[in-house]
Each structure stands twice: as structure tokens, then as C-alpha cells.
Design a protein around this motif. Structure first.
Motif, PDB file in Angstrom:
ATOM      1  N   GLY A 109       0.674  -1.034  -0.227  1.00 31.91           N
ATOM      2  CA  GLY A 109       0.322  -0.434   0.382  1.00 31.91           C
ATOM      3  C   GLY A 109       1.255   0.840  -0.175  1.00 31.91           C
ATOM      4  N   LYS A 110      -0.159   2.324   0.631  1.00 32.44           N
ATOM      5  CA  LYS A 110       0.614   3.393   0.453  1.00 32.44           C
ATOM      6  C   LYS A 110       1.675   4.113   1.213  1.00 32.44           C
ATOM      7  N   MET A 111       1.496   3.147   2.003  1.00 26.84           N
ATOM      8  CA  MET A 111       2.854   3.431   3.910  1.00 26.84           C
ATOM      9  C   MET A 111       4.071   2.153   3.378  1.00 26.84           C
ATOM     10  N   PHE A 112       3.900   1.278   2.347  1.00 25.00           N
ATOM     11  CA  PHE A 112       4.489   0.267   2.041  1.00 25.00           C
ATOM     12  C   PHE A 112       6.097   0.592   2.545  1.00 25.00           C
ATOM     13  N   ILE A 113       6.454   1.648   1.461  1.00 26.30           N
ATOM     14  CA  ILE A 113       7.990   2.443   1.239  1.00 26.30           C
ATOM     15  C   ILE A 113       8.091   2.964   2.631  1.00 26.30           C
ATOM     16  N   PRO A 114       7.480   4.240   3.259  1.00 28.46           N
ATOM     17  CA  PRO A 114       7.885   5.032   4.341  1.00 28.46           C
ATOM     18  C   PRO A 114       8.250   3.835   5.254  1.00 28.46           C
ATOM     19  N   ILE A 115       6.951   3.236   5.485  1.00 28.59           N
ATOM     20  CA  ILE A 115       7.814   2.284   6.845  1.00 28.59           C
ATOM     21  C   ILE A 115       8.432   0.970   6.764  1.00 28.59           C
ATOM     22  N   LEU A 116       8.494   0.348   5.103  1.00 28.73           N
ATOM     23  CA  LEU A 116       9.601   0.303   5.161  1.00 28.73           C
ATOM     24  C   LEU A 116      11.552   0.555   5.571  1.00 28.73           C
ATOM     25  N   ALA A 117      11.351   2.382   5.131  1.00 26.54           N
ATOM     26  CA  ALA A 117      12.559   3.411   5.266  1.00 26.54           C
ATOM     27  C   ALA A 117      12.510   3.469   6.695  1.00 26.54           C
ATOM     28  N   TRP A 118      11.667   4.209   7.881  1.00 29.69           N
ATOM     29  CA  TRP A 118      11.804   3.442   9.041  1.00 29.69           C
ATOM     30  C   TRP A 118      12.079   2.382   9.715  1.00 29.69           C
ATOM     31  N   LEU A 119      12.030   1.511   9.371  1.00 31.13           N
ATOM     32  CA  LEU A 119      12.312  -0.134   9.798  1.00 31.13           C
ATOM     33  C   LEU A 119      14.205   0.216   8.900  1.00 31.13           C
ATOM     34  N   MET A 120      14.328   0.412   8.322  1.00 28.77           N
ATOM     35  CA  MET A 120      15.517   0.344   7.965  1.00 28.77           C
ATOM     36  C   MET A 120      16.665   1.432   8.914  1.00 28.77           C
ATOM     37  N   GLY A 121      15.677   2.252   9.229  1.00 29.04           N
ATOM     38  CA  GLY A 121      16.580   3.296   9.817  1.00 29.04           C
ATOM     39  C   GLY A 121      17.243   2.771  11.253  1.00 29.04           C
ATOM     40  N   PHE A 122      16.390   2.122  11.759  1.00 27.97           N
ATOM     41  CA  PHE A 122      16.139   1.531  12.504  1.00 27.97           C
ATOM     42  C   PHE A 122      17.669   1.703  14.122  1.00 27.97           C
ATOM     43  N   THR A 123      18.502   1.176  12.617  1.00 24.60           N
ATOM     44  CA  THR A 123      20.129   0.699  13.065  1.00 24.60           C
ATOM     45  C   THR A 123      20.391   2.342  13.517  1.00 24.60           C
ATOM     46  N   SER A 124      20.648   3.165  13.002  1.00 27.27           N
ATOM     47  CA  SER A 124      20.980   4.851  13.013  1.00 27.27           C
ATOM     48  C   SER A 124      20.564   5.496  13.832  1.00 27.27           C
ATOM     49  N   LEU A 125      18.914   5.159  13.785  1.00 25.06           N
ATOM     50  CA  LEU A 125      18.254   6.394  15.049  1.00 25.06           C
ATOM     51  C   LEU A 125      19.372   4.885  16.565  1.00 25.06           C
ATOM     52  N   SER A 126      19.371   4.179  16.306  1.00 24.23           N
ATOM     53  CA  SER A 126      19.505   3.743  17.764  1.00 24.23           C
ATOM     54  C   SER A 126      20.760   3.781  18.132  1.00 24.23           C
ATOM     55  N   THR A 127      21.665   4.126  17.175  1.00 21.65           N
ATOM     56  CA  THR A 127      22.961   4.572  17.905  1.00 21.65           C
ATOM     57  C   THR A 127      23.076   6.900  17.606  1.00 21.65           C
ATOM     58  N   ASP A 128      22.778   6.749  16.391  1.00 20.48           N
ATOM     59  CA  ASP A 128      23.303   7.904  16.342  1.00 20.48           C
ATOM     60  C   ASP A 128      22.551   9.467  16.886  1.00 20.48           C
ATOM     61  N   VAL A 129      21.042   8.793  17.513  1.00 22.11           N
ATOM     62  CA  VAL A 129      20.863   9.844  18.342  1.00 22.11           C
ATOM     63  C   VAL A 129      21.368  10.113  19.544  1.00 22.11           C
ATOM     64  N   TYR A 130      22.008   8.833  20.449  1.00 24.59           N
ATOM     65  CA  TYR A 130      23.150   9.711  21.605  1.00 24.59           C
ATOM     66  C   TYR A 130      24.578   9.530  21.362  1.00 24.59           C
ATOM     67  N   LEU A 131      24.643   9.492  20.200  1.00 21.82           N
ATOM     68  CA  LEU A 131      25.908   9.960  19.829  1.00 21.82           C
ATOM     69  C   LEU A 131      26.317  11.383  19.990  1.00 21.82           C
ATOM     70  N   PRO A 132      26.010  12.438  20.359  1.00 17.88           N
ATOM     71  CA  PRO A 132      26.081  13.896  21.296  1.00 17.88           C
ATOM     72  C   PRO A 132      26.208  13.482  23.380  1.00 17.88           C
ATOM     73  N   ALA A 133      25.525  12.817  23.484  1.00 23.73           N
ATOM     74  CA  ALA A 133      26.018  12.067  24.707  1.00 23.73           C
ATOM     75  C   ALA A 133      27.110  11.846  25.289  1.00 23.73           C
ATOM     76  N   MET A 134      27.699  10.814  24.078  1.00 23.14           N
ATOM     77  CA  MET A 134      28.808   9.878  24.508  1.00 23.14           C
ATOM     78  C   MET A 134      29.181  10.188  25.418  1.00 23.14           C
ATOM     79  N   PRO A 135      30.050  11.656  25.531  1.00 28.36           N
ATOM     80  CA  PRO A 135      31.149  11.742  26.440  1.00 28.36           C
ATOM     81  C   PRO A 135      30.934  12.104  27.477  1.00 28.36           C
ATOM     82  N   THR A 136      29.133  12.700  28.186  1.00 29.45           N
ATOM     83  CA  THR A 136      29.079  12.520  29.205  1.00 29.45           C
ATOM     84  C   THR A 136      28.118  11.399  29.774  1.00 29.45           C
ATOM     85  N   MET A 137      28.162  10.453  29.311  1.00 25.47           N
ATOM     86  CA  MET A 137      27.981   9.316  29.416  1.00 25.47           C
ATOM     87  C   MET A 137      29.418   7.785  29.697  1.00 25.47           C
ATOM     88  N   GLN A 138      30.461   8.810  29.282  1.00 30.32           N
ATOM     89  CA  GLN A 138      31.697   7.922  29.408  1.00 30.32           C
ATOM     90  C   GLN A 138      32.558   8.685  30.557  1.00 30.32           C
TER      91      GLN A 138
END
Length: 406
Positions: A17-46
Motif C-alpha cells: 500500500g501507500k505506507m509500504f515504502i515509508p514504513i520500510l524506510a523507518w525500519l531500515m533506519g532503526f539501526t542508525s536511530l538507535s546509535t546516532d541519537v545518543y552520539l552527542p551524549a557519549m562523552p557525558t555517558m563516559q
């Protein structure tokens, strides 16, 4: 240009359906989001967790790589949607565990669980594309998905930096839990692209033996290793850049996200170009040129860093041209690799994803061992592994291997 494959079942629910490609895109982006969103916090987390913060990336990638080996045969036997639903639940649980963690051991453990769920997103998305489209069209769709999924690594560091203005790094993982919950309900809008008549009737144990077949498939492994080597370099930048930009070059946590986003904009632009190029040139030719550009950029970057020439600007420019080639390399390698093994696309997507994202373990361990307080370690890792990726796509090497096999 190849036409899309016909829908594999007559059931109307199987039609994208119309949502097929957008949902797949966000599923493929899961890895990036799971890591990239906390990159600015890594020095503080350390500082807060009193440990090597790169291990949070290592733990995630270990779980991500290992889990795909299981989920691939599972999806070939039971369909794509069941493992996706289970995976999203695990992702939410792992995200909440990370948010509640106060020690390095705890957060690394929860990151592994988070990854066990997150890995189903890109793996199932790739398999669904292969279920639905033929080789050239699959490459175009994957390029389009990369354009959409690039929103995650652009928004991720910027959003993470803003969350840190008003709260702590714990809030970043609560945010990931909310995203996982939204994606869990969104996946009900997807069709089942792997109908009963196409599913494997072998046991899970027999399905695991498909990996031996894939490892012995020289053509599949050529493309898989190409993207694997390239992603060692990609994860060297992802894991190494927070310390290099924030600590070495004194970029603020909020502005770090903008420097990271520049590279993703390049990826999006070249992904858009790739959608056109795959209709004009064969995938091998595109891969040869893109890996060559990536290698050249990485070598120039290393030389500039060793000579201490150009400062932050030299690093940003060198990284841009290396990273932007991801718009060609990931889509074309994946489409070419999966095209040879449509009958076990789930297992093939899992093995490819396991090696591709598991390659980041090499990057993070090298950064931890050799140190990441300067751009040198990050740069030589990128240079070595982009060179290996480029060598794999050299025609003389491939032709020689085919002659030896014969």
C-alpha cells in the motif's frame, strides 16, 4: 529496466500500500536511530558510567549481528511479519532498560537486548523488497529507502543534542522506547510479502545450513564482503567522531549533530542519483566507481590528518565524500547479493546484515584499543577498509577468482 515482480499471492492484503515504502524506510533506519541519537551524549555517558562508552556501540552490534543469524531462517519459515513484531517488542524493552541503567555493564547488556529486536527492522525490510521486486527495481527501491531512512541519522544527533539541553542522556533512551512503540503499531499496516506457498518447509536446523551454502557462493560473498568492509569504515566514523569532533576539535554537543547531518545529506543526494544510474549502468560498474571514490577520499583524509593540515575542515570534507558513497555501495551491493538467492532471501538478508553491521565490532574494538582522542585512528581504519572494499570490486580480481573456481 527490469519490471517489478508480480505480487506473490492473490490475496489483496499482500499488495504493497501507500505506507509500504515509508514504513520500510523507518525500519531500515532503526539501526542508525538507535546509535546516532545518543552520539552527542557519549562523552557525558563516559564520565557518568565510568567506562569505555564505545562498548555501548560494540554491545549493540554484537547483538545486532548475532540475532540476524536466527531471525533470517525464522522469517523464511514463518513469514516476515511475525519476527518483525517480536523484534519491535524486544527493542522497546531494551530501550527502557537502557534508560534505567546506571552502570556501564547494565547499559551494554540492555543494548544487546535492544539490538536483538532492532535487527529485525532492516533485515525484514530488505527481504520484503526482494520478495516484491526484481534486481534492478530492487536497487532503485533500496536507493529510495536510503533517501527516506537518511532522515534518522540527520534528525538523531540533532534531537539527541537538544534533549541534552533539557534533560539527561537517560531521556534519549526513553525517546527510543516511544519510537519503538509507534513502529510496533505501524507494522500492522504492512502486507505479508512471504506467503505460505513460498515459505521454507525445512526445520530451523536445516535452514541454518543455508548459511554454509551462502558462504560458499562466491558471487553473493563478493558483494556482501564489499559492503561489510565499507561498513567497518562507516562505523569507525560513527563511533569515533563524537570524541574527535567534541573533545579534539571542541565542537559543542548541539553543533555536532549539524556536522554529522552534512554527511547524511550527501548520502541522500547520491542515493537519489543512484536511482537513475541503476537504469543506465550495471551494478558492478557503479560499485567499482563508488568504491574507488570512497577509497581515494579516505586516503586523502588520512594524509591530511597525518600532516596535521586543514584541521576540522579537512576532516569534514574527507568524511563527506567517503560517507556519501554509501548511497551507491549499500543499495547496489545488497541488490546484487540478494538477486542470486531469491529462494532464501531471508537467510541471505540476515547473513548480509549480520556481517555488514557486525563489522562495526571491528571498528569499535580498534578505536578502543588504539585510542580515539585524535582523528588518526579513525582515519586509518577508514582508509584501510575502504581500500579493501574497492579491491573486491576490481574486475581482474573477480575474473581471477572465477578462473580458480573453474
Amino acid at each position: 529496466m527490469d519490471k517489478p515482480l508480480p505480487i506473490l499471492t492473490e490475496s489483496p492484503t499482500a499488495k504493497p500500500g501507500k505506507m509500504f515504502i515509508p514504513i520500510l524506510a523507518w525500519l531500515m533506519g532503526f539501526t542508525s536511530l538507535s546509535t546516532d541519537v545518543y552520539l552527542p551524549a557519549m562523552p557525558t555517558m563516559q564520565s557518568d558510567l565510568h567506562g569505555n562508552v564505545e562498548l555501548t556501540v560494540t554491545g549493540f552490534l554484537i547483538g545486532f549481528a548475532a540475532a540476524q543469524i536466527f531471525w533470517g531462517p525464522f522469517s523464511d519459515r514463518y513469514g516476515r511479519k511475525l519476527p518483525l513484531a517480536i523484534g519491535l517488542i524486544l527493542f522497546v524493552i531494551g530501550s527502557m532498560g537502557c534508560a534505567l541503567s546506571n552502570t556501564m555493564i547494565a547499559i551494554v547488556s540492555w543494548r544487546i537486548i535492544q539490538a536483538f529486536g532492532a535487527c529485525t527492522g532492516p533485515m525484514i525490510a530488505r527481504a520484503m523488497v526482494r520478495d516484491t521486486f526484481a534486481k534492478t527495481e530492487a536497487a532503485r527501491v533500496l536507493s529510495g529507502l536510503m533517501i527516506l531512512m537518511a532522515i534518522a541519522p540527520i534528525v538523531g544527533p540533532l534531537l539527541g543534542g537538544q534533549i541534552l539541553v533539557y534533560s539527561t542522556w537517560h531521556a534519549i533512551f526513553w525517546f527510543l522506547g516511544i519510537v519503538g512503540t509507534i513502529m510496533f503499531f505501524s507494522q500492522f499496516l504492512l502486507p505479508e510479502t512471504h506467503p505460505l506457498q513460498r515459505r521454507s518447509d525445512h526445520s530451523i536446523g536445516q535452514a541454518f545450513r543455508n548459511y554454509l551454502h551462502l558462504l560458499g557462493n562466491a558471487r553473493f560473498m563478493r558483494y556482501t564482503l564489499c559492503v561489510t568492509f565499507f561498513y567497518v569504515a562507516v562505523f569507525a566514523f560513527i563511533a569515533g567522531s563524537p570524541a574527535v569532533y567534541i573533545r579534539y576539535f571542541h565542537v559543542s554537543e548541539q553543533n555536532y549533530g549539524w556536522l554529522f547531518a552534512v554527511n547524511v545529506v550527501g548520502l541522500m543526494g547520491f542515493s537519489m542519483l543512484n536511482r537513475k544510474l541503476v537504469t543506465l549502468f550495471n551494478l558492478d560498474y557503479i560499485l567499482r566507481i563508488s568504491t574507488l571514490i570512497s577509497m581515494t577520499s579516505a586516503i586523502v583524509l588520512l594524509i591530511m590528518v597525518l600532516l596535521n593540515f586543514g584541521g576540522l575542515l579537512a576532516v569534514v570534507i574527507g568524511i563527506f565524500f567517503f560517507f556519501a558513497m554509501n548511497g551507491f555501495i549499500a543499495a547496489c551491493s545488497t541488490a546484487a547479493a540478494l538477486d542470486d538467492v531469491p529462494e532464501i532471501a531471508g537467510a541471505a538478508s540476515a547473513l548480509l546484515g549480520s556481517l555488514q553491521y557486525g563489522s562495526g565490532i571491528v571498528s569499535t574494538l580498534l578505536l578502543s584499543f588504539f585510542g580515539n582522542e585524535t582523528p588518526v585512528t579513525m582515519s586509518w581504519i577508514i582508509a584501510i577498509f575502504t581500500t579493501l572494499a574497492a579491491l573486491l570490486m576490481k574486475p581482474w580480481l573477480w575474473n581471477r577468482n572465477r578462473r580458480l573456481a573453474a
